[in-house]
Design an enzyme around this catalytic site. Structure first.
Site: not given
Ligand SMILES: NC(=O)c1ccc[n+]([C@@H]2O[C@H](COP(=O)([O-])OP(=O)(O)OC[C@H]3O[C@@H](n4cnc5c(N)ncnc54)[C@H](O)[C@@H]3O)[C@@H](O)[C@H]2O)c1
Length: 407
Positions: A203, A257
């Site tokens: 991720k 993010c």
């Protein structure tokens, strides 16, 4: 199976709604009481395409309830914030730790605890396992842990929740199979089961990859400007090469993010990272570069600061998320240099975030000579005619005309 989703923000809410609409019994838990009151009243808490319809489907299923505390369940899905520490750049795991500590006293033997929050590789080992052990529980016998990172994009979250593939990081294959069943209630994408640390790293790598590629485009923008070259045309032509796909430059990188996760690697591996750190610096330097360009345009055209307006406060188009937004970074930079007086406006933002913020497009434009497009919301693309008698500095390459200057 009963599922307790802990944290009902941009990620937790659509996940809880999708699980409920998909047939599971779901309890959504959040510590923010005001947010829960809104949800209980049937109101969505942020703007997102398809979210009201998903909310209605979840409500109609009668599978969804809300609670300020964690409840006994078969599966826990933790989707709380994971910022980084500003000095060390390492992950700040305090929200994850608090959520896990809330789950442990109520979770029945054999439950699954899946962390969806993006975490630095090794966080499940260094933070979650010790909390479980210090509660006198055994990972594998009493509780099964997993890391199931989310990769949906604001603006297209509902579609991507269903259609993206997922990574499920587990200790035991059986936990992976159960989680495939859980997420299979709405996920049509491929679900890959792997180890927890691989899921954690994958991720972070995905977002770091994006950050580096954006940084390349941004560096090209800066050097093309210096060399008197048109970066957008150069990228358009270069991308005709079958193995070249350069991204678009822009005024910086925001959101929870891409502008955050690469720092986890910088914080944990400071003597190894090089490219990753440079990419972060290049992208974080873009708001200041935009300001330099604005200052030049003002001088060249005899424009004073009260005639300059920055369009867009969110970190990307057509969403209301302002976290780490390039415009707010730029605003901070202006304040540090004691430069005030410019206007700000964003059709998606209803709260006052900065000085001189306007709440109507026409009022914002009235009297401006220079409009700096920081975000390519649909509104501005549909209203280019209103900008005709102004100088436009378009950092998103989204409007055109003789009066438009590009990044
Ligand atoms: N936003 C995105 O686009 C995105 C995409 C992929 C992954 N992620 C990751 O997902 C995670 C969550 O991000 P988000 O954008 O949904 O954050 P958010 O801030 O929108 O939501 C987090 C929610 O958790 C709640 N919360 C905090 N501590 C809690 C606790 N102990 N118990 C119950 N509730 C608690 C907060 O009140 C808040 O409502 C982060 O790790 C983020 O990196 C986000």
């Amino acid at each position: 199976m009963k599922i307790n989703v802990v944290g009902l923000g941009y990620i937790g809410l659509p996940t809880a709604l999708s699980l409920a609409a998909g047939g599971w019994q779901v309890v959504g838990t959040d510590k923010n009481e005001a947010l829960l009151e809104k949800l209980k009243a049937g109101e969505v808490t942020f703007e997102e395409k398809g979210l009201p319809e998903l909310f209605a489907a979840a409500t109609n299923s009668r599978n969804l309830t809300f609670s300020t505390v964690c409840v006994p369940a078969d599966v826990y899905i933790v989707a709380v914030p994971t910022p980084y520490l500003k000095d060390s750049k390492r992950i700040d795991p305090r929200y994850v730790s608090a959520a896990v500590q809330d789950v442990l006293p109520v979770c029945p033997k054999g439950a699954i605890l899946a962390v969806e929050s993006t975490i630095a590789p090794g966080t499940m080992d260094s933070c979650v396992r010790p909390l479980i052990e210090s509660a006198g529980l055994d990972c594998g016998a009493d509780i099964h842990i997993a890391h199931v990172p989310e990769r949906i994009i604001p603006g297209n979250m509902v579609y991507e929740l269903t259609h993206n593939s997922r990574t499920i990081g587990v200790d035991e294959p059986q936990t992976g199979e159960t989680l495939k069943k859980v997420y299979g209630a709405f996920c049509k994408g491929y679900m890959v089961v792997t180890s927890i640390k691989t899921a954690e790293m994958t991720k972070v790598v995905e977002n770091t990859y994006r950050d580096i590629n954006i940084a390349f485009a941004n560096e090209l923008a800066r050097l093309c400007y210096r060399g008197g070259m048109d970066v957008n045309e150069i990228i358009r032509v270069a991308n005709m090469h079958p193995r070249v796909n350069i991204l678009s430059p822009g005024p910086g990188v925001g959101g929870h993010c891409i502008s955050v996760d690469p720092w986890f690697l910088v914080g944990d591996y400071p003597d190894v990272v090089n490219l990753i750190l440079q990419a972060r610096r290049i992208n974080d330097g873009m708001p200041a570069f935009v300001l330099e360009r604005v200052s030049e345009l003002m001088q060249q055209n005899g424009i004073n600061v009260s005639q300059v307006g920055f369009y867009g406060l969110t970190y990307k188009e057509n969403v209301d998320d302002v976290r780490e937004s390039p415009t707010l970074q730029l605003y901070d930079c202006m304040k540090r240099h004691l430069a005030t007086g410019a206007r700000f406006y964003d059709p998606m933002v209803k709260d006052t975030l900065v000085e001189n913020q306007y709440f109507g497009f026409d009022a914002f434009l009235d009297g401006l000579k220079l409009v700096v497009v920081m975000v390519s919301h649909d509104e501005i693309k549909a209203n280019v005619t209103k900008l005709q008698n102004k100088l436009i500095f378009d950092t998103r390459n989204c409007v055109s005309g003789a009066n438009v200057i590009k990044l």
